[in-house]
Design a protein around this motif. Structure first.
Motif, PDB file in Angstrom:
ATOM      1  N   THR B 482       0.821  -1.211   0.000  1.00 32.75           N
ATOM      2  CA  THR B 482       0.000   0.000   0.000  1.00 32.75           C
ATOM      3  C   THR B 482       0.858   1.265   0.000  1.00 32.75           C
ATOM      4  O   THR B 482       0.533   2.226  -0.680  1.00 32.75           O
ATOM      5  N   VAL B 483       1.967   1.241   0.751  1.00 34.20           N
ATOM      6  CA  VAL B 483       2.820   2.431   0.755  1.00 34.20           C
ATOM      7  C   VAL B 483       3.402   2.667  -0.629  1.00 34.20           C
ATOM      8  O   VAL B 483       3.367   3.782  -1.163  1.00 34.20           O
ATOM      9  N   VAL B 484       3.907   1.583  -1.220  1.00 33.41           N
ATOM     10  CA  VAL B 484       4.442   1.728  -2.574  1.00 33.41           C
ATOM     11  C   VAL B 484       3.329   2.201  -3.511  1.00 33.41           C
ATOM     12  O   VAL B 484       3.531   3.084  -4.346  1.00 33.41           O
ATOM     13  N   VAL B 486       0.632   3.973  -2.766  1.00 40.97           N
ATOM     14  CA  VAL B 486       0.295   5.376  -2.530  1.00 40.97           C
ATOM     15  C   VAL B 486       1.302   6.283  -3.223  1.00 40.97           C
ATOM     16  O   VAL B 486       0.935   7.241  -3.906  1.00 40.97           O
ATOM     17  N   LEU B 487       2.575   5.958  -3.094  1.00 44.13           N
ATOM     18  CA  LEU B 487       3.585   6.825  -3.699  1.00 44.13           C
ATOM     19  C   LEU B 487       3.635   6.637  -5.213  1.00 44.13           C
ATOM     20  O   LEU B 487       3.772   7.595  -5.967  1.00 44.13           O
ATOM     21  N   TYR B 488       3.496   5.375  -5.634  1.00 49.41           N
ATOM     22  CA  TYR B 488       3.583   5.102  -7.067  1.00 49.41           C
ATOM     23  C   TYR B 488       2.437   5.772  -7.811  1.00 49.41           C
ATOM     24  O   TYR B 488       2.648   6.460  -8.807  1.00 49.41           O
ATOM     25  N   PHE B 489       1.223   5.588  -7.320  1.00 52.27           N
ATOM     26  CA  PHE B 489       0.080   6.200  -7.995  1.00 52.27           C
ATOM     27  C   PHE B 489       0.135   7.719  -7.876  1.00 52.27           C
ATOM     28  O   PHE B 489      -0.451   8.433  -8.673  1.00 52.27           O
ATOM     29  N   GLY B 490       0.816   8.206  -6.852  1.00 55.20           N
ATOM     30  CA  GLY B 490       0.923   9.648  -6.690  1.00 55.20           C
ATOM     31  C   GLY B 490       1.941  10.258  -7.628  1.00 55.20           C
ATOM     32  O   GLY B 490       1.792  11.393  -8.060  1.00 55.20           O
ATOM     33  N   ILE B 491       2.984   9.520  -7.907  1.00 54.55           N
ATOM     34  CA  ILE B 491       4.068  10.107  -8.692  1.00 54.55           C
ATOM     35  C   ILE B 491       4.081   9.582 -10.129  1.00 54.55           C
ATOM     36  O   ILE B 491       4.280  10.340 -11.061  1.00 54.55           O
ATOM     37  N   PHE B 492       3.850   8.290 -10.285  1.00 51.87           N
ATOM     38  CA  PHE B 492       3.938   7.716 -11.641  1.00 51.87           C
ATOM     39  C   PHE B 492       2.577   7.199 -12.100  1.00 51.87           C
ATOM     40  O   PHE B 492       2.445   6.061 -12.520  1.00 51.87           O
ATOM     41  N   SER B 493       1.562   8.042 -11.979  1.00 52.86           N
ATOM     42  CA  SER B 493       0.221   7.566 -12.302  1.00 52.86           C
ATOM     43  C   SER B 493       0.015   7.437 -13.809  1.00 52.86           C
ATOM     44  O   SER B 493      -1.001   6.927 -14.248  1.00 52.86           O
ATOM     45  N   ASP B 494       0.973   7.939 -14.565  1.00 47.99           N
ATOM     46  CA  ASP B 494       0.821   8.001 -16.011  1.00 47.99           C
ATOM     47  C   ASP B 494       0.328   6.695 -16.638  1.00 47.99           C
ATOM     48  O   ASP B 494      -0.709   6.655 -17.301  1.00 47.99           O
ATOM     49  N   GLY B 495       1.089   5.625 -16.391  1.00 50.83           N
ATOM     50  CA  GLY B 495       0.786   4.353 -17.035  1.00 50.83           C
ATOM     51  C   GLY B 495      -0.574   3.806 -16.655  1.00 50.83           C
ATOM     52  O   GLY B 495      -1.322   3.296 -17.495  1.00 50.83           O
ATOM     53  N   ILE B 496      -0.906   3.918 -15.365  1.00 53.52           N
ATOM     54  CA  ILE B 496      -2.155   3.350 -14.880  1.00 53.52           C
ATOM     55  C   ILE B 496      -3.349   4.038 -15.550  1.00 53.52           C
ATOM     56  O   ILE B 496      -4.274   3.383 -16.026  1.00 53.52           O
ATOM     57  N   ILE B 497      -3.290   5.357 -15.607  1.00 57.81           N
ATOM     58  CA  ILE B 497      -4.414   6.088 -16.190  1.00 57.81           C
ATOM     59  C   ILE B 497      -4.608   5.660 -17.637  1.00 57.81           C
ATOM     60  O   ILE B 497      -5.713   5.438 -18.103  1.00 57.81           O
ATOM     61  N   GLU B 498      -3.475   5.504 -18.311  1.00 53.37           N
ATOM     62  CA  GLU B 498      -3.552   5.106 -19.717  1.00 53.37           C
ATOM     63  C   GLU B 498      -4.199   3.728 -19.855  1.00 53.37           C
ATOM     64  O   GLU B 498      -5.036   3.505 -20.711  1.00 53.37           O
ATOM     65  N   LYS B 499      -3.819   2.819 -18.956  1.00 53.86           N
ATOM     66  CA  LYS B 499      -4.374   1.461 -18.994  1.00 53.86           C
ATOM     67  C   LYS B 499      -5.873   1.485 -18.749  1.00 53.86           C
ATOM     68  O   LYS B 499      -6.608   0.706 -19.317  1.00 53.86           O
ATOM     69  N   PHE B 500      -6.283   2.374 -17.860  1.00 51.66           N
ATOM     70  CA  PHE B 500      -7.701   2.414 -17.493  1.00 51.66           C
ATOM     71  C   PHE B 500      -8.550   3.073 -18.579  1.00 51.66           C
ATOM     72  O   PHE B 500      -9.724   2.793 -18.697  1.00 51.66           O
TER      73      PHE B 500
END
Lengths: 534, 515
Positions: B482-484, B486-500
């Protein structure tokens, strides 16, 4: 070396984070509290030395006028980039930050009593966020750093602060967060304005500015005013402008010395910097139209801050209220919309950082010795602490604005700028009121000095006070040197910032009548005329 | 129409591949149940099997992400952006819930096998709520989810609070289901179809427009209950407080996102605005207005009530009400989107918001579970007094989660908020802009109670004895993830948004469809 030169700003931002990690790692493996301050000092000094490269760099500005620019895509889905760069506006503020940090750390040498690792880690994280604020050229990234700077400060006040620390910390956080959240809405609003005008939404400051300049992004008057106010609220709270200043005395008074120093020297500047960088450049019409409000509030702040400072029984609180007055001066200079006034404001930002920072340090010294800040507890300190007294008086003079000290240059430029301002009708009235502020400053500061240092040494507890140690002299000396140096030789500082200031001034005045010939427009007419519809 | 029905019945367009992720989860549930009845005394085997099943399901989902949007089973099941993104969130939530539960099942001696089976069936239901493109399938999914969670809420049989929680949830939940079902029936009456895509095409020319409105209103009531929006939120605090903490986490995150998935599909994809059609314009305007008001109330009431709580679990419950309000902001933004691409982007934003909310919430609940001790006794604010430096890892992690829920930069919560606020601001509509400002002011209000936990942990001194709990491996894993996250989605959200951001199954919107 090339790598450092190319990524200098990123290094400046990330180095303290690395430092914070190393502090925590050090604590976990060695469990030696005494080492931590050295480790922290090392990182802060390293950052300071690196930041000096910013000053040495002369040419190499990009087309947009920024040095050390770096632009990397961050989140493509919302077209936001990690875009950093410095210009004359931010250069000195970055250096001020890196310069104040080692001093703040040195000031905590014996003052931290608990949780050393966390304390130093938060200090370093704060430095990183502050440098980020001054360097970012992407609005979203700017917002991120602006908000991020709250957290370490919140912890610094809350854990290591005075008795009323929880109240002060929470108030500080909520006040500033509310302002900056509204700014976030305005930032996203700008994104969509740009998207609907040009087809591409952007958070990039340079792109936005270019679109505004070329007329590709027309902002209707009402929208401009709303956006301006959303930005201005965030920054006014940070400055703090009267009547949003109430968090400041609490936060300043309760914060540990290092926290107060950083708060005064750097954090408050984020507000004035933001106004100049974003409000003025992005919304010149709204700035001109609403300038009178800010000028009035600035003057109220100057006089109110001074009057309230006068009656404070607590030295630290007195200095805190003097900050309200001083920052009022900075606001006044900025809203004069003249080159001189804005240069003066910028200079005054540095001065305030140095002088008020020094005052907080000095208050911290005496607090460490006596654990009280009440003026009535002291009196006649000059006889036991001559060195301390000398430095204190000199700093006070700098804060008041005595000629040949830095404060004078800033205040003089500000007042001349205001006098010749065309932002409001009859600017001399505003200048006159501001002038009384200088007199008030002399009254409350000198009166405090008189009560604390001169007269008879009546309180027996003060008889055995020791004078400043070499460490204390060493850490205050650079500040004292700068007070004098910046007082006699301001040229290098002003030269570096001129270009950026002139650019903003042009932006503010060109929009006024569609031409640069603002001199011909009478002040009154200009202030009342509406911006032309594009 | 009857011939079409007959044709569909005789030729049901079987496509097992499209429901493979759901089937894997269901199958795992059955295996877990069987294994548990033959080997009753196990502690960790069913958990491992469940995690494995969830992982395989997630893997299959990810491999399906490249496929073009499609429907199967006569349009009853859809494989599109909405399904994909939300289902991944559900699988993530279930997996983390299983990990969090290990502490609690051990401490309270809960029948693990049953618990895991129920959790998997609930997940199965949730996944059908996201992939169902038909009101009936959604309802089946919802009931599967609900019945499983009713039981899970009452798993702590000896505890009165847990019983109360289960009972309340059951009665009120059934009530809401009834509303939902009635609403679906009315929609069917008005349009003659239960298929969302069909409905979207037919609202232009409904049989009886009034039925459409009444049906829509009933659906709002039903979904509003499941999502826990004001004024249908009253059950939430009691149920959340009484239920065992891991189950609370599951309900607060899983059930809520699942309800959002169906809610989104029915309203945003099913009731779009069709150019020049009075009935659709009226319906669209009504639901947008109703939901906007609900969103604002939800944020305000949730946050103000959260301020007044003295129990951390209750505080989290009220704050999750408020978070439903923030998600609704993105939801309404999706409803107002002018083009299909923007609509799908907004739906992806809501899914991403639920993901960030899941990461943060699960992490927070994991720590609350660990610190809660037997029967969740220690969940008041004062129980957290001064523990900050006694257990720095837990306390700083919890602070990070609080800051993320608050939406501070560089955390997942911030990105989530920025993304859901965006479509609503883009609409350029006064009501929506006011809603965004309400959301922002509420964020500042919420700072008070999120900070309170930090204040209590770090700024106050502890007067009584307190021993830091040992962090079990499973929980350590949760915290790291969860910590990773929180930080990952906060800083490197780029890829996830694209996937979604994958297209959804629905009739395309055109820019001209705006009157």
């Amino acid at each position: 070396m090339d790598f450092i030169a190319e990524n200098l700003l990123t290094i400046l931002i990330l180095l303290p984070v690395l430092g914070a990690i190393s502090v925590i790692g050090h604590q976990m493996f060695w469990k030696q509290d005494a080492h931590l301050k050295w480790v922290t000092l090392f990182w802060a000094l390293l950052n300071f030395v690196l930041s000096l490269f910013l000053v040495l760099e002369k040419g190499g500005a990009s087309a947009s006028g920024f040095f050390f620019e770096k632009n990397v895509p961050w989140i493509r889905a919302i077209n936001t980039n990690y875009h950093v760069g410095v210009d004359g506006l931010s250069l000195w503020l970055v250096v001020l930050t890196t310069f104040i940090m080692p001093i703040a750390i040195l000031s905590t040498w014996h003052a931290v009593e608990k949780r050393h690792a966390a304390f130093y880690a938060f200090l370093l994280l704060l430095e990183s966020a502050m440098i980020g604020v001054f360097c970012s050229l992407d609005l979203l990234v700017f917002y991120l750093f602006f908000e991020a700077s709250l957290v370490p400060m919140f912890f610094l006040i809350g854990i290591w602060g005075g008795e009323n620390r929880i109240y002060a910390a929470v108030k500080f956080f909520i006040y500033t967060a509310l302002g900056s959240l509204l700014m976030l809405v305005a930032i996203i609003g700008l994104y969509y304005l740009h998207a609907s005008a040009t087809g591409v939404g952007t958070f990039d400051y340079v792109t936005l500015l270019n679109s505004l300049k070329s007329g590709a992004l027309p902002i209707p008057r009402e929208t401009g005013i709303i956006l301006f106010l959303a930005f201005a609220l965030a920054f006014s709270i940070k400055v703090p402008l009267f009547p949003f200043h109430t968090w400041l005395p609490d936060a300043h008074t309760e914060a540990p010395t290092a926290g107060s120093v950083i708060l005064a020297a750097v954090l408050l500047k984020m507000g004035t910097y933001g106004l100049m960088r974003f409000n003025f450049a992005l919304f010149p019409e709204a700035s001109r139209e609403l300038a009178w409000i800010f000028i009035i509030l600035a003057i109220v702040g100057i006089i109110y801050g001074a009057l309230v400072a006068m009656v404070q029984p607590d030295i630290k609180r007195l200095v805190a209220y003097s900050s309200v007055a001083h920052m009022g001066f900075v606001m006044l200079g900025m809203f004069s919309f003249t080159e001189m006034g804005m240069q003066g404001a910028l200079y005054q930002m540095l001065n305030h950082g140095i002088s008020t920072g020094a005052l907080f340090l000095l208050v911290g010294f005496i607090y460490e010795r006596r654990h009280t800040r009440a003026i009535t507890e002291y009196g006649g300190l000059a006889s036991v602490m001559p060195v301390y007294t000398t430095i204190f008086v000199l700093t006070t003079m700098s804060s008041i604005g005595l000629p040949f000290l830095n404060g004078f240059v800033g205040e003089f430029l500000t007042m001349v700028g205001m006098w010749t301002s065309e932002a409001i009708p009859h600017p001399w009235i505003a200048t006159m009121f501001a002038g009384t502020g200088v007199i008030f400053a002399a009254v409350y500061l000198l009166w405090m000095v008189q009560r604390v240092f001169f007269g008879k040494l009546t309180n027996p507890k003060n008889k055995r006070l020791t004078d400043l140690s070499w460490r204390e002299i060493g850490l205050i000396a650079p500040l004292v040197f700068l007070m004098v140096f910046m007082g006699v030789y301001p040229a290098p500082f002003l030269n570096r910032s001129r270009e950026a200031v002139v650019a903003i001034e042009e932006r503010l005045t060109r929009q006024a009548g569609g031409t640069i010939e603002h001199a011909e427009v009478s002040p009154k007419k200009e202030a009342n005329s509406l911006p032309p519809a594009h | 129409m009857n011939t079409i029905l007959l044709q569909n019945l005789t030729n049901p367009n079987v496509n097992l591949q499209i429901v493979l992720p759901e089937m894997i989860v269901a199958l795992t549930g059955i295996i877990v149940m069987l294994y548990d009845s033959f080997v009753p005394k196990q502690r960790s085997v069913t958990g491992t099997i469940s995690l494995l099943g969830l992982a395989i399901s997630a893997f299959v989902l990810v491999t399906m992400s490249g496929d073009a949007p499609a429907t199967a089973w006569n349009g009853m099941v859809a494989n599109d952006g909405l399904r994909l993104s939300f289902s991944l969130v559900f699988l993530f939530v279930s997996a983390i819930t299983i990990l969090i539960s290990t502490v609690w099942t051990e401490r309270e001696n809960v029948p693990v096998g049953e618990y895991h089976a129920l959790l998997l069936f609930a997940t199965f239901g949730m996944m059908f709520m996201a992939s169902g493109n038909d009101l009936v399938v959604m309802f089946l999914g919802l009931e599967t989810l609900s019945i499983a969670t009713y039981v899970m809420a009452g798993l702590r049989r000896a505890d009165l609070k847990s019983n109360e929680s289960a009972m309340k949830y059951f009665i009120l939940g059934s009530f809401a289901s009834a509303f939902l079902l009635y609403g679906m029936a009315l929609i069917y009456g008005a349009t003659g179809s239960t298929n969302v895509t069909e409905i979207a095409l037919r609202i232009a020319n409904p049989n009886f427009p009034a039925l459409l409105l009444v049906g829509g209103a009933m659906l709002i009531v039903g979904f509003g209950f499941k999502v826990a929006t004001v004024p249908f939120h009253v059950w939430t605090p009691d149920v959340y407080e009484g239920a065992p903490t891991p189950v609370t986490a599951f309900m607060a995150v899983g059930s809520k996102s699942a309800a959002f998935a169906s809610f989104l599909r029915v309203f945003v994809l099913g009731f779009p605005l069709i150019a020049g059609v009075q009935a659709s314009a009226y319906l669209h305007e009504s639901w947008i207005t109703a939901l906007s008001v609900m969103a604002m109330l939800t944020m305000i009431v949730g946050n103000i009530a959260a301020i007044m709580q003295d129990n951390v679990k209750r505080m989290l419950a009220y704050s999750s009400i408020a978070h439903a309000g923030y998600a609704l902001v993105g939801f309404i933004g999706a409803g107002m989107a002018e083009t299909t691409a923007k609509r799908d982007e907004a739906i992806a934003a809501v899914a991403f918001y639920m993901l960030t909310y899941a990461v943060t919430n699960l992490g927070a609940f994991a720590i609350v579970t660990l610190l809660g001790q037997k029967n969740d006794r220690r969940t008041d604010f004062q129980d957290y007094n001064g523990i900050g430096f006694r257990t720095p890892v837990l306390a700083f992690t919890l602070s990070l989660f609080m800051l993320s829920r608050l939406g501070l930069p560089l955390t997942a919560g911030c990105m989530g908020k920025v993304l859901v606020v965006r479509p609503a601001l883009e609409a350029g509509n006064l009501l929506l802009t006011i809603m965004v400002i309400v959301a922002v002011v509420n964020t500042a209000i919420s700072a008070y109670y999120y900070l309170r936990l930090i204040v209590v942990m770090f700024f106050r001194e502890r007067t009584t004895d307190w021993i830091a709990p040992r962090i079990p491996t499973a929980l350590a894993a949760v915290l790291v993830i969860t910590v990773v996250g929180v930080l990952y989605f906060g800083i490197f959200s780029d890829g996830i948004i694209e996937k979604f951001s994958k297209p959804s199954i629905a009739p395309a919107l055109t820019a001209e469809s705006r009157p």
